[in-house]
Design an enzyme around this catalytic site. Structure first.
Site, PDB file in Angstrom:
ATOM      1  N   ASP A 104      -5.363  -6.414   5.933  1.00  0.00           N
ATOM      2  CA  ASP A 104      -6.564  -5.678   5.535  1.00  0.00           C
ATOM      3  C   ASP A 104      -7.686  -6.673   5.232  1.00  0.00           C
ATOM      4  OD1 ASP A 104      -8.290  -3.728   4.680  1.00  0.00           O
ATOM      5  OD2 ASP A 104      -7.213  -3.237   2.849  1.00  0.00           O
ATOM      6  N   TYR A 117       0.824  -1.213   0.000  1.00  0.00           N
ATOM      7  CA  TYR A 117       0.000   0.000   0.000  1.00  0.00           C
ATOM      8  C   TYR A 117       0.859   1.265   0.000  1.00  0.00           C
ATOM      9  CZ  TYR A 117      -4.131  -2.849   1.075  1.00  0.00           C
ATOM     10  OH  TYR A 117      -5.141  -3.769   1.033  1.00  0.00           O
ATOM     11  N   LYS A 161       3.034 -15.377   2.470  1.00  0.00           N
ATOM     12  CA  LYS A 161       2.916 -16.173   1.243  1.00  0.00           C
ATOM     13  C   LYS A 161       4.344 -16.528   0.827  1.00  0.00           C
ATOM     14  CE  LYS A 161       0.436 -17.917  -2.125  1.00  0.00           C
ATOM     15  NZ  LYS A 161      -0.378 -19.127  -1.922  1.00  0.00           N
ATOM     16  N   ASP A 197     -11.030  -8.057   7.938  1.00  0.00           N
ATOM     17  CA  ASP A 197     -12.450  -7.922   7.585  1.00  0.00           C
ATOM     18  C   ASP A 197     -13.140  -9.286   7.551  1.00  0.00           C
ATOM     19  OD1 ASP A 197     -12.465  -5.220   7.551  1.00  0.00           O
ATOM     20  OD2 ASP A 197     -12.896  -4.978   5.421  1.00  0.00           O
ATOM     21  N   ASP A 239      -3.511 -17.996   2.130  1.00  0.00           N
ATOM     22  CA  ASP A 239      -4.693 -18.679   1.571  1.00  0.00           C
ATOM     23  C   ASP A 239      -5.239 -19.691   2.569  1.00  0.00           C
ATOM     24  OD1 ASP A 239      -2.217 -19.814   1.087  1.00  0.00           O
ATOM     25  OD2 ASP A 239      -2.725 -20.634  -0.872  1.00  0.00           O
TER      26      ASP A 239
END
Ligand code: NAD
Length: 354
Positions: free
Chosen positions: A246, A140, A190, A250, A222
């Site tokens: 992020d 980001y 990852k 959620d 994942d």
């Protein structure tokens, strides 16, 4: 004496922060916390008064405080203001100004609210986890290119990068958080594909060596996303980078089933900021029916992480659970057979049980 800057903001912000302060005052009375409050503007309300969503005076007051309690900002009223001056810019300004580098999002499914989860009750029962998300680095904040030509085709790119000190700082915080809880830390990356993830994994292992009481496990992102849906109760503390955090925070938030219940903390290099995860809910603002429990639980986090008042923090959390067990529900949670409470009533019930 500890100074708390309260920023009600917009919409239901004023109602929910008033509730949280009332509960803090009840805790202060019982545990002699010696708290002092200073109220400041931010968001659309600040824009209307001062022409900016984050007045300098508000930021300076936050810097000088022991902690910040934040309501929410935003609303349709400011949809057409200059994008650089939109209410939500206050959050970015506070993040930058206070060096808020980590976001802590606990998800605890209260026994009384298990049936509100979209998961089967046996999966939602006992969920009590915290996601620690890196907030100021990663993709980001990396370099990006909106459009360039490459071998005859238009392309865009975003660069993910993490340095060892950035990873060390967030993993240390996650280890400290795990130490205060059940001592289980899951680092999510990852590493089977990304170089940044391999550096993250190596660094996390080194940091965790300094915390023998914390058990570190690694999980690919994942797999973590799947595990949150099929067995969320296995997690204690999850630490991860900005992008994965992020998305996972959620996903984890919906496990609880109610947006009004969830608190959060943004940890800063000096002052930290505490706020519910929801927005300013303009659709119910001013009606006195907002659920203040996410903000009240954020105030409990403030006591725990900024003021190290663990006993008072636990008392507030227990009071919220007790009120729910006794069948009190705000409008967003109310069903036939339960006692309906508006913002003021639920606040009073919680304060009395602190
Ligand atoms: P929202 O979270 O404000 O509301 C979504 C829905 O949940 C609404 O129906 C609302 O009534 C309900 N809700 C939220 N909190 C509640 C509570 N405590 N009690 C009862 N019901 C509650 O999200 P939105 O509608 O997408 O956004 C509204 C405004 O808030 C926008 O301007 C958005 O930019 C802003 N926002 C601010 C923050 C923040 O200040 N940190 C975060 C998210 C959104």
């Amino acid at each position: 004496m500890a100074k708390i800057v309260v920023i009600p903001g917009d919409g239901i912000g004023e109602e929910i922060t008033r509730s949280a302060v009332e509960v803090l005052k009840a805790a202060d009375k019982k545990y002699s916390l010696n708290l002092e409050y200073e109220f400041h503007d931010a968001g659309g309300t600040a824009y209307d008064k001062f022409g900016t969503p984050l007045p300098e005076e508000t930021l300076e007051a936050c810097k000088a405080a022991d902690a910040v309690l934040f309501g929410a900002v935003g609303g349709d009223k400011w949809d057409n203001v200059d994008p650089a001056l939109r209410p939500e810019k206050a959050i970015l300004g506070l993040r930058k100004g206070l060096g808020l580098y980590a976001n802590l999002r606990p998800v605890k499914v209260a026994e009384a609210l298990v049936e509100y989860s979209p998961l089967k009750p046996e999966l939602a029962k006992g969920v009590d986890l915290v996601i620690v998300r890196e907030l100021v680095g990663g993709i980001y904040f990396g370099e990006r290119c909106e459009s360039e030509m490459h071998e005859g085709a238009e392309r865009a790119w975003d660069l993910e990068n993490y340095s060892v000190p950035e990873v060390e700082r967030i993993v240390k915080l996650a280890c400290e958080t795990a130490k205060l809880r059940r001592g289980k830390l899951t680092s999510v990356d990852k590493a089977n594909v990304l170089a940044t993830s391999r550096l993250w994994r190596r660094t996390a292992a080194k940091v965790a060596e300094g915390y023998p009481e914390v058990e570190l496990k690694n999980l690919y992102v994942d797999n973590c996303a799947m595990q949150l849906a099929i067995n969320p109760a296995q997690f204690d503390v999850i630490v991860t980078g900005n992008l994965f955090g992020d998305i996972l925070s959620d996903e984890a938030a919906v496990v609880g089933g109610s947006i009004g219940m969830l608190p959060s903390a943004s940890i800063g290099t000096s002052t930290s900021l505490y706020e519910p995860i929801h927005g300013s809910a303009p659709d119910i603002a001013g009606k006195g029916i907002a659920n203040p429990m996410g903000t009240i639980l954020s105030a409990a986090m403030l006591l725990r992480y900024s003021l190290h008042e663990e006993e008072a923090a636990k008392a507030i959390e227990a009071a919220v659970e007790k009120v729910l067990e006794e069948g009190w529900r705000t409008a967003d949670l109310w069903k036939e057979g339960f006692k309906k409470a508006n913002t003021e009533e639920i606040t009073r019930e919680i304060s009395q049980r602190v």
